[in-house]
Design a protein around this motif. Structure first.
Motif, short mmCIF file in Angstrom:
data_model
loop_
_atom_site.label_atom_id
_atom_site.label_comp_id
_atom_site.label_asym_id
_atom_site.label_seq_id
_atom_site.Cartn_x
_atom_site.Cartn_y
_atom_site.Cartn_z
N LYS A 106 27.03 115.81 88.08
CA LYS A 106 25.96 116.56 87.43
C LYS A 106 25.55 117.74 88.31
CE LYS A 106 24.27 112.80 84.60
NZ LYS A 106 23.28 111.75 84.41
N GLU A 107 25.49 117.50 89.62
CA GLU A 107 25.15 118.60 90.54
C GLU A 107 26.20 119.69 90.47
OE1 GLU A 107 24.50 117.31 94.51
OE2 GLU A 107 22.95 115.87 93.95
N LEU A 108 27.47 119.26 90.42
CA LEU A 108 28.57 120.22 90.34
C LEU A 108 28.47 121.05 89.07
CD1 LEU A 108 31.24 121.29 91.48
CD2 LEU A 108 32.40 119.43 90.31
N GLU A 109 28.17 120.37 87.96
CA GLU A 109 28.07 121.08 86.68
C GLU A 109 26.88 122.02 86.71
OE1 GLU A 109 28.61 119.99 82.02
OE2 GLU A 109 27.67 118.53 83.33
N SER A 119 31.63 132.13 86.95
CA SER A 119 32.12 131.11 86.04
C SER A 119 33.47 131.39 85.36
CB SER A 119 31.10 130.86 84.94
OG SER A 119 29.87 130.62 85.49
N PRO A 120 33.53 132.42 84.51
CA PRO A 120 34.65 132.44 83.58
C PRO A 120 36.01 132.52 84.24
CG PRO A 120 32.94 134.04 83.00
CD PRO A 120 32.67 133.55 84.38
N THR A 121 36.11 133.29 85.29
CA THR A 121 37.44 133.49 85.84
C THR A 121 37.52 133.07 87.30
OG1 THR A 121 36.88 135.73 86.46
CG2 THR A 121 37.87 135.41 84.28
N ALA A 122 36.40 132.53 87.84
CA ALA A 122 36.32 132.36 89.28
C ALA A 122 37.38 131.43 89.85
CB ALA A 122 34.94 131.86 89.67
N ASN A 123 37.41 130.19 89.36
CA ASN A 123 38.25 129.20 90.02
C ASN A 123 39.14 128.46 89.02
OD1 ASN A 123 37.51 129.41 92.80
ND2 ASN A 123 35.50 128.59 92.22
N ASP B 4 39.22 128.01 80.52
CA ASP B 4 37.90 128.65 80.54
C ASP B 4 36.82 127.59 80.76
OD1 ASP B 4 37.54 127.34 78.20
OD2 ASP B 4 37.98 129.08 76.95
N LEU B 5 35.56 128.07 80.68
CA LEU B 5 34.44 127.17 80.95
C LEU B 5 34.42 125.97 80.02
CD1 LEU B 5 31.14 129.09 81.69
CD2 LEU B 5 32.28 127.28 83.00
N ASP B 6 34.72 126.22 78.73
CA ASP B 6 34.66 125.11 77.79
C ASP B 6 35.64 124.01 78.18
OD1 ASP B 6 34.11 127.22 74.91
OD2 ASP B 6 32.73 126.28 76.30
N GLU B 7 36.81 124.44 78.64
CA GLU B 7 37.79 123.42 79.01
C GLU B 7 37.35 122.65 80.26
OE1 GLU B 7 41.05 126.33 78.52
OE2 GLU B 7 42.14 124.60 77.79
N SER B 8 36.74 123.36 81.21
CA SER B 8 36.27 122.64 82.39
C SER B 8 35.14 121.69 82.02
CB SER B 8 35.81 123.61 83.48
OG SER B 8 34.66 124.30 83.07
#
Lengths: 148, 68
Positions: A106-109, A119-123, B4-8
């Protein structure tokens, strides 16, 4: 009720128990602490997880040996009771470890959601790792569910 | 493969559900005294090793997330 201060894996705990059971509680805590310290260098959760697994292993070994010898004496029956109590404690520790891992997720999320720029392309490699971990934990869940 | 975010988020949801399954299975076993019979040692060692490996991978990911 008696108050007892314990330290397990470097963390202090304040517990209550029935009067007269303080020394037993301290001894049990020492067993858990010894197991946890046998796995240095890891996180507290990992230390407690290994302690739980080693205690469960000890309990199952003890129970298996006792069952083979068909215990008749009071002392052997007492050992079975002790093994069962340790196994229950080990399972409780394992459940606590699972709960802590869930909290960590939960912390990670939350950290991910609070960092939109990254977010979108970072990792993408982390996302792939998450998917791989999901596969592995689902496989683990299937194995745990199939344990006799 | 681009994720993407949704998949993660889906992956995290799968992980949470799998952890819940493990937790429920352990709770069920704790409520069945006869289930205390030992698992096959080799299987148990493999299970321990896999648990340790997965937790290690999680620790690595969480550390990376903390570092941003």
């Amino acid at each position: 009720m008696a108050d007892v201060k314990l330290t397990i894996a470097g963390r202090p705990y304040d517990l209550h128990c029935e009067d007269g059971q303080e020394s037993q509680l301290v001894e049990l805590a020492a067993v858990v602490d010894e197991k946890a310290r046998a796995m240095p260098g890891g996180t507290e959760v990992r230390q407690l997880l290994f302690a739980a697994l080693m205690l469960a292993d000890d309990a199952q070994d003890a129970k298996g040996k006792i069952e083979k010898s068909e215990p008749q004496s009071d002392s052997l029956r007492a050992a079975v009771a002790l093994a069962e109590s340790r196994e229950a404690a080990a399972r409780e520790e394992l459940r606590a470890a699972v709960a802590r891992e869930q909290a960590a997720f939960k912390e990670l999320e939350a950290a991910r959601q609070n960092a939109p720029a990254a977010s979108p392309t970072a990792n993408p490699s982390n996302n792939r790792a998450l998917l791989q971990i999901a596969d592995r934990i689902e496989a683990l869940a299937a194995k745990v569910e199939q344990l006799p | 493969m681009e994720l993407d975010l949704d998949e993660s988020s889906l992956a995290i949801g799968r992980i949470e559900r799998a952890l819940s399954r493990i937790e429920k299975s352990l709770a069920d076993r704790a409520n069945r005294p006869e289930s205390a019979a030992a698992a096959v040692p080799a299987d148990q060692s493999a299970l321990k090793a896999e648990v340790a490996a997965v937790i290690g991978e999680l620790d690595r990911l969480i550390a990376e997330a903390d570092r941003g």
